[in-house]
Design a protein around this motif. Structure first.
Motif, PDB file in Angstrom:
ATOM      1  N   LEU A  31       0.854  -1.182   0.000  1.00 44.23           N
ATOM      2  CA  LEU A  31       0.000   0.000   0.000  1.00 44.23           C
ATOM      3  C   LEU A  31       0.890   1.233   0.000  1.00 44.23           C
ATOM      4  O   LEU A  31       1.731   1.401   0.887  1.00 44.23           O
ATOM      5  CB  LEU A  31      -0.904   0.001   1.238  1.00 44.23           C
ATOM      6  CG  LEU A  31      -1.839   1.180   1.408  1.00 44.23           C
ATOM      7  CD1 LEU A  31      -2.892   1.201   0.304  1.00 44.23           C
ATOM      8  CD2 LEU A  31      -2.507   1.128   2.771  1.00 44.23           C
ATOM      9  N   SER A  32       0.711   2.094  -0.997  1.00 45.65           N
ATOM     10  CA  SER A  32       1.528   3.306  -1.073  1.00 45.65           C
ATOM     11  C   SER A  32       0.908   4.402  -0.209  1.00 45.65           C
ATOM     12  O   SER A  32      -0.259   4.322   0.193  1.00 45.65           O
ATOM     13  CB  SER A  32       1.646   3.792  -2.517  1.00 45.65           C
ATOM     14  OG  SER A  32       0.413   4.337  -2.945  1.00 45.65           O
ATOM     15  N   GLU A  33       1.685   5.425   0.048  1.00 44.58           N
ATOM     16  CA  GLU A  33       1.186   6.567   0.822  1.00 44.58           C
ATOM     17  C   GLU A  33       0.014   7.251   0.125  1.00 44.58           C
ATOM     18  O   GLU A  33      -0.839   7.843   0.769  1.00 44.58           O
ATOM     19  CB  GLU A  33       2.313   7.574   1.060  1.00 44.58           C
ATOM     20  CG  GLU A  33       3.313   7.121   2.081  1.00 44.58           C
ATOM     21  CD  GLU A  33       4.410   8.147   2.299  1.00 44.58           C
ATOM     22  OE1 GLU A  33       4.262   9.306   1.870  1.00 44.58           O
ATOM     23  OE2 GLU A  33       5.419   7.775   2.905  1.00 44.58           O
ATOM     24  N   SER A  34      -0.037   7.157  -1.202  1.00 43.66           N
ATOM     25  CA  SER A  34      -1.113   7.813  -1.951  1.00 43.66           C
ATOM     26  C   SER A  34      -2.386   6.966  -2.009  1.00 43.66           C
ATOM     27  O   SER A  34      -3.381   7.401  -2.573  1.00 43.66           O
ATOM     28  CB  SER A  34      -0.635   8.128  -3.375  1.00 43.66           C
ATOM     29  OG  SER A  34      -0.351   6.930  -4.067  1.00 43.66           O
ATOM     30  N   GLY A  35      -2.358   5.753  -1.432  1.00 42.60           N
ATOM     31  CA  GLY A  35      -3.554   4.927  -1.386  1.00 42.60           C
ATOM     32  C   GLY A  35      -3.705   3.949  -2.532  1.00 42.60           C
ATOM     33  O   GLY A  35      -4.786   3.425  -2.756  1.00 42.60           O
ATOM     34  N   ALA A  36      -2.630   3.656  -3.238  1.00 47.79           N
ATOM     35  CA  ALA A  36      -2.681   2.637  -4.290  1.00 47.79           C
ATOM     36  C   ALA A  36      -2.272   1.302  -3.680  1.00 47.79           C
ATOM     37  O   ALA A  36      -1.189   1.172  -3.107  1.00 47.79           O
ATOM     38  CB  ALA A  36      -1.747   2.998  -5.439  1.00 47.79           C
ATOM     39  N   LEU A  37      -3.145   0.313  -3.795  1.00 46.26           N
ATOM     40  CA  LEU A  37      -2.870  -1.029  -3.304  1.00 46.26           C
ATOM     41  C   LEU A  37      -2.394  -1.860  -4.484  1.00 46.26           C
ATOM     42  O   LEU A  37      -3.144  -2.095  -5.428  1.00 46.26           O
ATOM     43  CB  LEU A  37      -4.128  -1.640  -2.688  1.00 46.26           C
ATOM     44  CG  LEU A  37      -4.019  -3.084  -2.205  1.00 46.26           C
ATOM     45  CD1 LEU A  37      -2.949  -3.221  -1.129  1.00 46.26           C
ATOM     46  CD2 LEU A  37      -5.362  -3.571  -1.705  1.00 46.26           C
ATOM     47  N   ARG A  38      -1.119  -2.278  -4.460  1.00 45.34           N
ATOM     48  CA  ARG A  38      -0.498  -3.029  -5.563  1.00 45.34           C
ATOM     49  C   ARG A  38      -0.329  -4.480  -5.132  1.00 45.34           C
ATOM     50  O   ARG A  38       0.389  -4.756  -4.176  1.00 45.34           O
ATOM     51  CB  ARG A  38       0.867  -2.445  -5.904  1.00 45.34           C
ATOM     52  CG  ARG A  38       0.832  -1.040  -6.440  1.00 45.34           C
ATOM     53  CD  ARG A  38       2.242  -0.471  -6.612  1.00 45.34           C
ATOM     54  NE  ARG A  38       3.179  -1.404  -7.203  1.00 45.34           N
ATOM     55  CZ  ARG A  38       3.494  -1.429  -8.497  1.00 45.34           C
ATOM     56  NH1 ARG A  38       2.956  -0.552  -9.317  1.00 45.34           N
ATOM     57  NH2 ARG A  38       4.343  -2.313  -8.967  1.00 45.34           N
ATOM     58  N   ILE A  39      -0.979  -5.378  -5.854  1.00 47.34           N
ATOM     59  CA  ILE A  39      -0.895  -6.802  -5.552  1.00 47.34           C
ATOM     60  C   ILE A  39      -0.178  -7.472  -6.717  1.00 47.34           C
ATOM     61  O   ILE A  39      -0.658  -7.433  -7.848  1.00 47.34           O
ATOM     62  CB  ILE A  39      -2.300  -7.402  -5.358  1.00 47.34           C
ATOM     63  CG1 ILE A  39      -3.015  -6.649  -4.241  1.00 47.34           C
ATOM     64  CG2 ILE A  39      -2.220  -8.892  -5.068  1.00 47.34           C
ATOM     65  CD1 ILE A  39      -4.505  -6.816  -4.250  1.00 47.34           C
ATOM     66  N   GLU A  40       0.991  -8.039  -6.442  1.00 45.32           N
ATOM     67  CA  GLU A  40       1.780  -8.709  -7.468  1.00 45.32           C
ATOM     68  C   GLU A  40       1.688 -10.210  -7.247  1.00 45.32           C
ATOM     69  O   GLU A  40       1.991 -10.701  -6.155  1.00 45.32           O
ATOM     70  CB  GLU A  40       3.236  -8.257  -7.404  1.00 45.32           C
ATOM     71  CG  GLU A  40       3.403  -6.780  -7.742  1.00 45.32           C
ATOM     72  CD  GLU A  40       4.849  -6.356  -7.750  1.00 45.32           C
ATOM     73  OE1 GLU A  40       5.621  -6.883  -8.587  1.00 45.32           O
ATOM     74  OE2 GLU A  40       5.200  -5.511  -6.924  1.00 45.32           O
ATOM     75  N   ILE A  41       1.249 -10.929  -8.289  1.00 46.03           N
ATOM     76  CA  ILE A  41       1.103 -12.377  -8.203  1.00 46.03           C
ATOM     77  C   ILE A  41       1.920 -12.992  -9.341  1.00 46.03           C
ATOM     78  O   ILE A  41       1.589 -12.808 -10.516  1.00 46.03           O
ATOM     79  CB  ILE A  41      -0.374 -12.797  -8.317  1.00 46.03           C
ATOM     80  CG1 ILE A  41      -1.192 -12.073  -7.257  1.00 46.03           C
ATOM     81  CG2 ILE A  41      -0.512 -14.305  -8.181  1.00 46.03           C
ATOM     82  CD1 ILE A  41      -2.685 -12.262  -7.395  1.00 46.03           C
ATOM     83  N   PRO A  42       2.998 -13.726  -8.991  1.00 50.04           N
ATOM     84  CA  PRO A  42       3.837 -14.301 -10.047  1.00 50.04           C
ATOM     85  C   PRO A  42       3.158 -15.479 -10.753  1.00 50.04           C
ATOM     86  O   PRO A  42       2.365 -16.211 -10.148  1.00 50.04           O
ATOM     87  CB  PRO A  42       5.091 -14.761  -9.309  1.00 50.04           C
ATOM     88  CG  PRO A  42       4.706 -14.866  -7.886  1.00 50.04           C
ATOM     89  CD  PRO A  42       3.548 -13.947  -7.668  1.00 50.04           C
ATOM     90  N   LYS A  43       3.488 -15.639 -12.021  1.00 49.43           N
ATOM     91  CA  LYS A  43       3.021 -16.799 -12.770  1.00 49.43           C
ATOM     92  C   LYS A  43       3.770 -18.037 -12.272  1.00 49.43           C
ATOM     93  O   LYS A  43       4.918 -17.940 -11.830  1.00 49.43           O
ATOM     94  CB  LYS A  43       3.271 -16.590 -14.264  1.00 49.43           C
ATOM     95  CG  LYS A  43       2.389 -15.518 -14.863  1.00 49.43           C
ATOM     96  CD  LYS A  43       2.658 -15.365 -16.347  1.00 49.43           C
ATOM     97  CE  LYS A  43       1.758 -14.303 -16.951  1.00 49.43           C
ATOM     98  NZ  LYS A  43       2.044 -14.078 -18.371  1.00 49.43           N
TER      99      LYS A  43
END
Length: 156
Positions: A111-123
């Motif tokens: 979760l970034s300070e600006s409120g973007a939730l980044r979910i990385e899921i590898p293949k």
């Protein structure tokens, strides 16, 4: 009670009700989301403004990433709530392509300070031997996150 003070009281009550209704609408509208793909995995990005890492639950189940947010409204000394318009309970989901073979246990959520939730899921193929992921730190290693971000566990 004068007519002017009655009108002010009715106006304030109506304004609060409109704010609460707006918050309920937000609660039933899914969070905005982008799903991106590259050779090694998927990136799912949700808008999660005003949420902290402890407010967010991320879950992966059968090709779908689900996010639930229970954020809290901060109170500000010297101010009175006039329009409670932000929803406090928010949800969203993103479906990966039907042919996606992933390793959700190797996924990370930040979760970034600006409120973007980044979910990385590898293949799955990337986890099974792609050199680009072998050089990465473990998912819970703080050195693997960008400054101003917070890690969030992914449940499966």
């Amino acid at each position: 009670m004068s007519l002017a003070s009655l009108a002010d009281a009715v106006g304030a009550a109506l304004y609060r009700q409109i704010g609460r209704a707006n918050g309920r609408v937000q609660r039933h509208r899914p969070l905005a989301v982008d799903v991106l793909e590259n050779e090694t995995g998927y990136l799912v990005v949700f808008d999660a403004p005003g949420a902290g890492p402890d407010d967010i639950q991320v879950r992966y189940l059968e090709g779908t990433v689900t996010v639930k947010i229970d954020r809290f409204r901060q109170f500000h000394d010297g101010y009175e709530m006039r329009f409670p318009g932000r929803g406090m309970e928010l949800e969203g989901e993103a479906e990966l392509p039907g042919d996606a073979l992933v390793e959700p246990d190797a996924g990370t959520a930040t979760l970034s300070e600006s409120g973007a939730l980044r979910i990385e899921i590898p293949k799955r193929s990337a986890v099974d031997g792609e050199p680009s992921l072998e050089s990465r730190s473990a998912p819970n290693d703080p050195s693997d996150t960008e400054p101003g971000t917070n890690e969030i566990p992914i449940d499966d």
